[in-house]
Design a protein around this motif. Structure first.
Motif, short mmCIF file in Angstrom:
data_model
loop_
_atom_site.label_atom_id
_atom_site.label_comp_id
_atom_site.label_asym_id
_atom_site.label_seq_id
_atom_site.Cartn_x
_atom_site.Cartn_y
_atom_site.Cartn_z
N GLY A 123 44.85 46.80 34.38
CA GLY A 123 45.19 45.61 35.16
C GLY A 123 44.82 45.78 36.63
N ASP A 124 45.00 44.69 37.37
CA ASP A 124 44.72 44.68 38.82
C ASP A 124 43.27 45.01 39.14
OD1 ASP A 124 47.55 44.26 39.27
OD2 ASP A 124 47.79 46.39 38.85
N GLU A 125 42.38 44.63 38.25
CA GLU A 125 40.95 44.93 38.47
C GLU A 125 40.31 43.94 39.43
OE1 GLU A 125 42.18 44.27 35.39
OE2 GLU A 125 41.88 46.03 34.12
N GLY A 126 41.00 42.84 39.73
CA GLY A 126 40.40 41.81 40.57
C GLY A 126 39.82 40.69 39.72
N LYS A 127 40.50 40.40 38.61
CA LYS A 127 40.02 39.34 37.71
C LYS A 127 40.05 37.99 38.41
CE LYS A 127 43.16 40.54 34.64
NZ LYS A 127 43.60 41.87 35.05
N GLY A 128 41.05 37.83 39.32
CA GLY A 128 41.20 36.55 40.01
C GLY A 128 39.91 36.11 40.68
N THR A 151 34.35 45.55 40.31
CA THR A 151 34.93 45.12 41.59
C THR A 151 35.25 46.32 42.48
OG1 THR A 151 37.16 45.22 40.70
CG2 THR A 151 36.02 43.10 40.49
N LYS A 152 35.45 46.04 43.74
CA LYS A 152 35.94 47.04 44.71
C LYS A 152 35.02 48.24 44.88
CE LYS A 152 40.72 46.14 45.31
NZ LYS A 152 42.07 46.65 45.31
N LEU A 153 33.71 48.01 44.74
CA LEU A 153 32.77 49.10 44.98
C LEU A 153 32.89 49.57 46.44
CD1 LEU A 153 30.39 50.63 43.48
CD2 LEU A 153 28.90 49.24 44.92
N ASP A 154 33.16 48.62 47.33
CA ASP A 154 33.28 48.93 48.77
C ASP A 154 34.35 49.98 49.08
OD1 ASP A 154 34.77 46.54 47.83
OD2 ASP A 154 35.73 46.65 49.79
N ILE A 155 35.34 50.08 48.21
CA ILE A 155 36.42 51.04 48.47
C ILE A 155 35.89 52.48 48.38
CG2 ILE A 155 38.76 51.79 47.69
CD1 ILE A 155 38.48 48.84 48.90
N GLY A 192 49.59 38.71 38.27
CA GLY A 192 49.40 38.33 39.67
C GLY A 192 47.93 38.35 40.02
N HIS A 193 47.33 37.19 40.14
CA HIS A 193 45.93 37.11 40.56
C HIS A 193 45.87 36.66 42.01
CE1 HIS A 193 44.58 37.56 36.52
NE2 HIS A 193 45.14 36.44 36.12
N SER A 194 45.01 37.31 42.78
CA SER A 194 44.87 36.90 44.18
C SER A 194 43.48 36.31 44.37
CB SER A 194 44.94 38.11 45.11
OG SER A 194 46.08 38.83 44.84
P1 GTP Z 1 46.39 41.29 37.16
O1 GTP Z 1 46.19 40.05 36.40
O2 GTP Z 1 47.81 41.46 37.63
O3 GTP Z 1 45.90 42.50 36.46
O4 GTP Z 1 45.54 41.22 38.56
P2 GTP Z 1 44.02 40.91 38.85
O5 GTP Z 1 43.11 41.68 37.99
O6 GTP Z 1 43.82 39.45 38.83
O7 GTP Z 1 43.86 41.48 40.30
P3 GTP Z 1 43.91 40.64 41.63
O8 GTP Z 1 43.13 39.38 41.48
O9 GTP Z 1 45.31 40.59 42.09
O10 GTP Z 1 43.02 41.56 42.58
C1 GTP Z 1 43.47 42.71 43.19
C2 GTP Z 1 43.10 42.73 44.67
O11 GTP Z 1 41.76 43.16 44.82
C3 GTP Z 1 43.17 41.39 45.38
O12 GTP Z 1 43.77 41.57 46.65
C4 GTP Z 1 41.72 40.99 45.54
O13 GTP Z 1 41.47 40.18 46.67
C5 GTP Z 1 41.08 42.33 45.74
N1 GTP Z 1 39.65 42.39 45.39
C6 GTP Z 1 39.03 41.81 44.33
N2 GTP Z 1 37.72 42.16 44.33
C7 GTP Z 1 37.54 42.98 45.40
C8 GTP Z 1 36.41 43.70 45.91
O14 GTP Z 1 35.31 43.66 45.37
N3 GTP Z 1 36.62 44.46 47.04
C9 GTP Z 1 37.83 44.54 47.67
N4 GTP Z 1 37.94 45.30 48.75
N5 GTP Z 1 38.91 43.88 47.20
C10 GTP Z 1 38.76 43.12 46.08
#
Ligand code: GTP
Length: 440
Positions: free
Chosen positions: A32-37, A345-349, A60-62
């Motif tokens: 989870g929390d992979e950035g699916k949002g 996602t989040k390659l920048d990290i 929780g999707h952001s």
């Molecule tokens: P769950 O459904 O709870 O598993 O969450 P999710 O997979 O939807 O994750 P969410 O959308 O909450 O994303 C996690 C965080 O990563 C958010 O704050 C996004 O803005 C951030 N995010 C997504 N993609 C990237 C990326 O490529 N780089 C960075 N730095 N942040 C990212």
């Protein structure tokens, strides 16, 4: 079976069954929390409908759009686009006070008119949340890490057949009241300390019934018609494959099927209408709560990932454990879901790392294993085989073309593709909507 006509031929109408695949699925591949949002947000531009099929407001999707930050828990993220309708399917469990608060907090225009809620979806009551909290506190050290949003107890009410559904709420309110009273009595037998003011709850739900009524539909037929009308449908799974109640690391799992099967049972659509299944992979790995984590980093690298990646839960604020990418886990995830494309996602990290390790296989008791262990005890014992890749040590945040990524970043992406045999179609390099590289 099609019956032949007098000439022994299958009638043309049945023979020429047209296969349409208008449904695209986005789901999590890890914990989870992979950035699916963000991926859903990107794909929803072209969608007529965006659907949730399982889970509840424990997700929780952001989504970040310029200065605006949307936090979605129950609403499908696609509803940000005024032309996209949101569907909350039968497999979802709904806490109505939470849903209405989310609608109000996100301030999205005419949302209630664009939201469709299945009459078969089950209701989460405050009672379920209280019981969830009691169960989780009772587990002490063995906590599963639930969000205490009442999701598990609601799915257990569904399985014990005394749950209440949206159809009960919008139907005969006297019968709803009887069923609710029965549910409270049932829980009071098991949890005598749980306090519920039945009269007060019923008053509140009487008002909710009126507010939710215009949104309620029989969604099997609704989606069937949408498919016939060639509408483009996006399905957003919450949580993730390794949290799936069947395929995840039981008991450290969520209470629904958040892998591909949950799309079918949670929406009532047939398998042949699903076209693409996109898996979202975070470029490293995080996990909330206890349990095994073979590639976990408990050193300064783990802290660096946590800090740079802002690895704290959207729903709970809990810090997430961090570690290297685990391709052994991802191979298992791919076996279950059959991804047609991937988003990393989040390659920048990872931009600041000198070297980056990637777990490629597991050994258990000295033997290489092909799959992901069923038990946490086994997962705790696996030895990880790593490969070490050189870092790129430069910012990728402003890169928008794959060809312009540093060579070692491209190598990182192609390593993922080679091990999984699936194309990476998108790479996330920042949290904003446009911080994404599309790979043709
Ligand atoms: P769950 O459904 O709870 O598993 O969450 P999710 O997979 O939807 O994750 P969410 O959308 O909450 O994303 C996690 C965080 O990563 C958010 O704050 C996004 O803005 C951030 N995010 C997504 N993609 C990237 C990326 O490529 N780089 C960075 N730095 N942040 C990212």
């Amino acid at each position: 079976m099609a019956s032949n006509n007098e000439n022994g031929e299958i009638p043309a109408k049945i023979k020429r069954l047209e296969v349409k695949r208008p449904v695209t699925v986005v789901l999590g591949t890890q914990w989870g929390d992979e950035g699916k949002g963000k991926i859903v947000d990107m794909l929803a531009v072209d969608a007529d409908l965006c659907c949730r099929c399982q889970g509840g407001n424990n997700a929780g999707h952001s989504v970040h759009v310029q200065d605006k930050h949307y936090a979605f828990h129950l609403l499908p993220s696609g509803v940000i686009y005024p032309s996209c309708k949101g569907v909350i399917g039968n497999g979802v469990v709904i806490h109505l006070p939470g849903l209405f608060k989310e609608i109000e907090d996100n301030k999205i225009g005419n949302l209630e008119e664009r939201l469709v809620i299945s009459d078969r979806a089950h209701l989460v009551f405050d009672l379920h949340q209280k019981v969830d909290g009691m169960l989780e506190s009772g587990r002490g050290q063995k906590s599963i890490g639930t969000t205490k949003k009442g999701i598990g107890p609601t799915y257990s009410s569904k399985a014990t057949r005394n749950g209440l559904r949206i159809s009960d709420l919008v139907g005969d309110f006297t019968k709803f009241s009887e069923k609710f009273t029965h549910l409270v009595e049932h829980f009071k037998c098991m949890f005598p300390d749980v306090e519920v003011d039945v009269e007060e709850e019923l008053e509140i739900y009487k008002e909710f019934a009126e507010r939710v009524r215009p949104m309620v539909k029989e969604t099997v037929c609704y989606l069937h018609n949408a498919i016939k009308e060639n509408k483009r449908i996006l399905v957003e799974c919450a949580q993730s494959t390794i949290l799936d109640i069947d395929f995840g690391l039981y008991p450290y799992v969520t209470s629904s099927n958040c892998s591909i099967g949950g799309v079918l049972t949670g929406l009532g659509i047939p398998p042949h209408v699903i076209g693409d299944v996109y898996g979202v992979i975070k470029a490293y790995l995080t996990r909330v709560g206890s349990g095994g984590f073979p590639t976990e980093l408990t050193d300064e690298y783990g802290e660096l990932l946590q800090k740079r990646g802002a690895e704290f839960g959207v729903t709970t604020g809990r810090p997430r454990r961090c570690g290297w990418l685990d391709l052994a886990m991802l191979k298992y995830s791919n076996m279950i879901n059959g991804f047609t494309g991937l988003a990393v996602t989040k390659l920048d990290i990872l931009d600041v790392f000198e070297e980056i390790k990637v777990g490629v296989a597991y050994k258990l008791k000295g033997q290489r294993i092909e799959t992901f262990p069923a038990s946490d005890d086994d997962l705790q014992q696996v030895e990880v085989e790593y490969i070490t890749l050189p870092g790129w040590k430069e910012s990728t945040e402003s890169v928008r073309k794959f060809s312009e990524l540093p060579a070692n970043a491209k190598k990182y992406i192609s390593t993922i593709e080679q091990h999984l045999g699936v194309q990476v179609k998108w790479v996330g390099v920042g949290k904003d909507r446009d911080s994404i590289i599309s790979i043709p």
